[in-house]
Design a protein around this motif. Structure first.
Motif, PDB file in Angstrom:
ATOM      1  N   THR A   1      68.341 -13.855  54.194  1.00  0.00           N
ATOM      2  CA  THR A   1      68.313 -12.524  53.576  1.00  0.00           C
ATOM      3  C   THR A   1      67.065 -12.360  52.708  1.00  0.00           C
ATOM      4  OG1 THR A   1      70.724 -12.458  53.603  1.00  0.00           O
ATOM      5  CG2 THR A   1      69.614 -10.909  52.130  1.00  0.00           C
TER       6      THR A   1
ATOM      7  N   TRP B   1      64.169 -13.941  52.984  1.00  0.00           N
ATOM      8  CA  TRP B   1      62.968 -13.838  53.812  1.00  0.00           C
ATOM      9  C   TRP B   1      62.895 -12.504  54.543  1.00  0.00           C
ATOM     10  CZ3 TRP B   1      58.804 -16.119  52.790  1.00  0.00           C
ATOM     11  CH2 TRP B   1      58.809 -17.368  52.196  1.00  0.00           C
ATOM     12  N   GLU B   2      64.038 -11.976  54.971  1.00  0.00           N
ATOM     13  CA  GLU B   2      64.037 -10.658  55.612  1.00  0.00           C
ATOM     14  C   GLU B   2      63.566  -9.586  54.636  1.00  0.00           C
ATOM     15  OE1 GLU B   2      68.023 -10.375  57.156  1.00  0.00           O
ATOM     16  OE2 GLU B   2      67.538 -11.659  58.873  1.00  0.00           O
ATOM     17  N   ASN B   3      63.994  -9.683  53.370  1.00  0.00           N
ATOM     18  CA  ASN B   3      63.556  -8.730  52.335  1.00  0.00           C
ATOM     19  C   ASN B   3      62.056  -8.855  52.091  1.00  0.00           C
ATOM     20  OD1 ASN B   3      66.143  -7.735  52.012  1.00  0.00           O
ATOM     21  ND2 ASN B   3      66.608  -9.056  50.271  1.00  0.00           N
TER      22      ASN B   3
ATOM     23  N   PHE C   1      59.811 -10.074  54.122  1.00  0.00           N
ATOM     24  CA  PHE C   1      59.116  -9.645  55.336  1.00  0.00           C
ATOM     25  C   PHE C   1      59.064  -8.115  55.428  1.00  0.00           C
ATOM     26  CE2 PHE C   1      58.720  -8.964  59.970  1.00  0.00           C
ATOM     27  CZ  PHE C   1      57.566  -9.679  60.188  1.00  0.00           C
ATOM     28  N   SER C   2      60.164  -7.451  55.102  1.00  0.00           N
ATOM     29  CA  SER C   2      60.171  -5.983  55.192  1.00  0.00           C
ATOM     30  C   SER C   2      59.225  -5.364  54.162  1.00  0.00           C
ATOM     31  CB  SER C   2      61.587  -5.414  55.073  1.00  0.00           C
ATOM     32  OG  SER C   2      62.044  -5.480  53.746  1.00  0.00           O
ATOM     33  N   LYS C   3      59.070  -5.994  52.988  1.00  0.00           N
ATOM     34  CA  LYS C   3      58.092  -5.515  52.000  1.00  0.00           C
ATOM     35  C   LYS C   3      56.674  -5.638  52.560  1.00  0.00           C
ATOM     36  CE  LYS C   3      60.911  -6.469  47.941  1.00  0.00           C
ATOM     37  NZ  LYS C   3      61.245  -7.474  46.928  1.00  0.00           N
TER      38      LYS C   3
ATOM     39  N   GLU D   1      55.873  -5.640  55.728  1.00  0.00           N
ATOM     40  CA  GLU D   1      55.741  -4.630  56.778  1.00  0.00           C
ATOM     41  C   GLU D   1      55.395  -3.269  56.186  1.00  0.00           C
ATOM     42  OE1 GLU D   1      59.559  -5.182  58.818  1.00  0.00           O
ATOM     43  OE2 GLU D   1      58.422  -5.707  60.622  1.00  0.00           O
ATOM     44  N   LYS D   2      56.045  -2.887  55.074  1.00  0.00           N
ATOM     45  CA  LYS D   2      55.768  -1.601  54.415  1.00  0.00           C
ATOM     46  C   LYS D   2      54.338  -1.546  53.900  1.00  0.00           C
ATOM     47  CE  LYS D   2      60.512  -0.541  53.123  1.00  0.00           C
ATOM     48  NZ  LYS D   2      61.538  -1.114  52.254  1.00  0.00           N
TER      49      LYS D   2
END
Length: 173
Positions: A154, A156-158, A160-162, A164-165
């Protein structure tokens, strides 16, 4: 019976930071535990291979399914390093499949593996105690290890999504 055997792989590469001799001495003190030593035996010291007690199996270098089958069929996973800054792959792999971990008491490992782990010093007494603790608390440690894997995923997904943004914003400019 097969199911009553307690199985502990020592995830090992025969590198200088892995205290193999202490693991072999620990195995000698715990004849009822099955220890599996991974790694290419061509890199091992011959005296370690020939002097190992009967409850130690050198697996050789395992690839793919053979490696994961060993981890899945084990009760706890041991990975030891004398390097204070090493984040051991065997620890993250064991956590991913929800196995109790027996890891070196090193700063990086203490910080990262906050659940599901028994930390040990590189002495026979500490390793014997660590294996006994992992065995006594196997269910709790397994549950905690699986929880930690979810928490890490969770996180790392958070992260990673930052990223990506941020990349999308840069790309838009």
């Amino acid at each position: 019976s097969e199911s009553s055997e307690y199985r502990v792989p020592f995830i090992n590469t025969f590198a200088g930071d892995e205290p193999l001799k202490i693991v072999l001495e620990t195995a000698r003190c715990m004849p009822d535990i099955l220890f599996y030593i991974t790694g290419d035996t061509a890199l091992a010291k011959k005296e370690d291979l020939v002097s190992a007690p009967k409850n130690v199996t050198f697996t050789g270098y395992l690839k793919g399914d053979k490696y994961w089958d060993l981890l899945h069929s084990s009760n706890a996973i041991m990975t030891l390093t004398t390097n204070p800054y090493s984040l051991v792959a065997g620890g993250t792999e064991g956590m991913t499949i929800g196995k109790p971990l027996i890891l070196s008491r090193q700063p990086t490992l203490l910080e990262y593996f906050t659940k599901g782990t028994v930390f040990v010093d590189h002495t026979v007494d500490s390793l014997v105690e660590g294996v006994q603790q992992a065995r006594e608390h196997e269910d709790t440690l397994s549950r905690e290890s699986a929880e930690l894997a979810v928490e890490k995923r969770t996180h790392w997904e958070n992260v990673f999504s930052k990223f990506e943004k941020i990349l999308a914003e840069i790309d838009a400019d």
